[in-house]
Design a protein around this motif. Structure first.
Motif, PDB file in Angstrom:
ATOM      1  N   LEU A   1      18.023 -49.209-111.785  1.00 56.57           N
ATOM      2  CA  LEU A   1      19.281 -48.752-112.381  1.00 56.57           C
ATOM      3  C   LEU A   1      19.060 -48.330-113.831  1.00 56.57           C
ATOM      4  O   LEU A   1      18.222 -48.881-114.537  1.00 56.57           O
ATOM      5  N   THR A   2      19.845 -47.358-114.264  1.00 60.39           N
ATOM      6  CA  THR A   2      19.787 -46.928-115.659  1.00 60.39           C
ATOM      7  C   THR A   2      20.512 -47.940-116.530  1.00 60.39           C
ATOM      8  O   THR A   2      21.320 -48.744-116.044  1.00 60.39           O
ATOM      9  N   TYR A   3      20.234 -47.885-117.825  1.00 60.10           N
ATOM     10  CA  TYR A   3      20.905 -48.793-118.751  1.00 60.10           C
ATOM     11  C   TYR A   3      22.424 -48.586-118.705  1.00 60.10           C
ATOM     12  O   TYR A   3      23.183 -49.552-118.758  1.00 60.10           O
ATOM     13  N   ALA A   4      22.855 -47.350-118.598  1.00 56.57           N
ATOM     14  CA  ALA A   4      24.290 -47.067-118.550  1.00 56.57           C
ATOM     15  C   ALA A   4      24.927 -47.674-117.300  1.00 56.57           C
ATOM     16  O   ALA A   4      26.024 -48.248-117.361  1.00 56.57           O
ATOM     17  N   THR A   5      24.245 -47.580-116.187  1.00 51.12           N
ATOM     18  CA  THR A   5      24.766 -48.151-114.941  1.00 51.12           C
ATOM     19  C   THR A   5      24.829 -49.675-115.036  1.00 51.12           C
ATOM     20  O   THR A   5      25.815 -50.293-114.617  1.00 51.12           O
ATOM     21  N   ILE A   6      23.790 -50.257-115.597  1.00 49.84           N
ATOM     22  CA  ILE A   6      23.771 -51.719-115.760  1.00 49.84           C
ATOM     23  C   ILE A   6      24.893 -52.149-116.703  1.00 49.84           C
ATOM     24  O   ILE A   6      25.602 -53.126-116.427  1.00 49.84           O
ATOM     25  N   ALA A   7      25.062 -51.410-117.794  1.00 45.34           N
ATOM     26  CA  ALA A   7      26.122 -51.737-118.750  1.00 45.34           C
ATOM     27  C   ALA A   7      27.493 -51.682-118.078  1.00 45.34           C
ATOM     28  O   ALA A   7      28.325 -52.573-118.283  1.00 45.34           O
TER      29      ALA A   7
ATOM     30  N   CYS B   1      29.420 -54.359-120.311  1.00 41.36           N
ATOM     31  CA  CYS B   1      28.975 -54.488-121.702  1.00 41.36           C
ATOM     32  C   CYS B   1      28.445 -53.135-122.169  1.00 41.36           C
ATOM     33  O   CYS B   1      28.480 -52.163-121.423  1.00 41.36           O
ATOM     34  N   SER B   2      27.960 -53.082-123.389  1.00 40.07           N
ATOM     35  CA  SER B   2      27.521 -51.805-123.952  1.00 40.07           C
ATOM     36  C   SER B   2      26.050 -51.521-123.657  1.00 40.07           C
ATOM     37  O   SER B   2      25.272 -52.440-123.383  1.00 40.07           O
ATOM     38  N   VAL B   3      25.681 -50.259-123.737  1.00 37.71           N
ATOM     39  CA  VAL B   3      24.282 -49.861-123.548  1.00 37.71           C
ATOM     40  C   VAL B   3      23.387 -50.506-124.615  1.00 37.71           C
ATOM     41  O   VAL B   3      22.297 -50.986-124.284  1.00 37.71           O
ATOM     42  N   PRO B   4      23.803 -50.560-125.899  1.00 31.79           N
ATOM     43  CA  PRO B   4      22.948 -51.252-126.875  1.00 31.79           C
ATOM     44  C   PRO B   4      22.699 -52.727-126.518  1.00 31.79           C
ATOM     45  O   PRO B   4      21.609 -53.249-126.755  1.00 31.79           O
TER      46      PRO B   4
ATOM     47  N   LYS C   1      20.030 -52.689-123.962  1.00 30.04           N
ATOM     48  CA  LYS C   1      18.743 -52.411-124.616  1.00 30.04           C
ATOM     49  C   LYS C   1      18.188 -53.663-125.296  1.00 30.04           C
ATOM     50  O   LYS C   1      16.980 -53.912-125.256  1.00 30.04           O
ATOM     51  N   ARG C   2      19.060 -54.447-125.924  1.00 33.76           N
ATOM     52  CA  ARG C   2      18.608 -55.694-126.561  1.00 33.76           C
ATOM     53  C   ARG C   2      18.047 -56.664-125.523  1.00 33.76           C
ATOM     54  O   ARG C   2      17.007 -57.294-125.737  1.00 33.76           O
ATOM     55  N   HIS C   3      18.750 -56.790-124.393  1.00 33.67           N
ATOM     56  CA  HIS C   3      18.260 -57.670-123.326  1.00 33.67           C
ATOM     57  C   HIS C   3      16.917 -57.177-122.786  1.00 33.67           C
ATOM     58  O   HIS C   3      15.999 -57.984-122.552  1.00 33.67           O
ATOM     59  N   MET C   4      16.800 -55.888-122.593  1.00 32.49           N
ATOM     60  CA  MET C   4      15.545 -55.331-122.079  1.00 32.49           C
ATOM     61  C   MET C   4      14.414 -55.538-123.085  1.00 32.49           C
ATOM     62  O   MET C   4      13.294 -55.888-122.704  1.00 32.49           O
TER      63      MET C   4
END
Length: 164
Positions: free
Chosen positions: A131-137, A142-145, A148-151
């Motif tokens: 999944l893309t970050y946007a899809t996961i968000a 939650c937000s894409v940033p 990204k922090r979790h990743m």
């Protein structure tokens, strides 16, 4: 009963611990392996056991953690074998390669287990589900940033896994 040495602890509680683990695991051989591993941990973690007040609680706590590790490894192995079954035979890794992959997966799994559950979830959704970050968000509300922090946290943890 005052127990001063690991040998005395072993003699007094090996049978009880084996029966307890056999009940949890449903396998006498695996229970025997975990009994041995439990006492190895006792010897390395607490060589002076004279002050041990509740030996059964102490031993069962160590053995329970070892059993959890066993089940986690077994789940990983089953998932890996299922993935291998989907490969054409000529692309399947050698037994040596499979062993190395399993060892690496176990170490990465252990690292991921040390992370917060949301970080684990984000990492697995990205890396296993693709999944893309946007899809996961959107899925986690939650937000894409934040994703990204979790990743970033998960990648840093995985990079700290020592190579074989």
């Amino acid at each position: 009963m005052t127990i001063c040495h690991v040998g005395q602890l072993y003699s007094a509680y090996r049978g009880w611990l084996h029966n307890w683990l056999r009940g949890k695991l449903g396998c006498s051989e695996q229970a025997a392996d975990l009994v041995q591993e439990t006492f190895i941990r006792v010897m390395t973690a607490r060589p002076n056991i004279a002050s041990l007040e509740q030996p059964r609680a102490y031993l069962s706590s160590i053995a329970k953690n070892l059993a959890i590790d066993y089940w986690r490894r077994k789940e990983l192995e089953e998932a890996y074998l299922a993935a291998l079954a989907l490969l054409p035979e000529h692309e399947a890794p050698s037994p040596e390669q499979s062993l190395l992959v399993m060892e690496a997966l176990e170490r990465v799994d252990k690292v991921l287990q040390s992370l917060p559950s949301v970080t684990q979830q984000v990492f697995l959704l990205s890396q296993l589900e693709g999944l893309t970050y946007a899809t996961i968000a959107a899925q986690l509300n939650c937000s894409v940033p934040t994703i990204k922090r979790h990743m970033h946290k998960a990648f840093i943890a995985c990079m700290q896994v020592e190579p074989l």
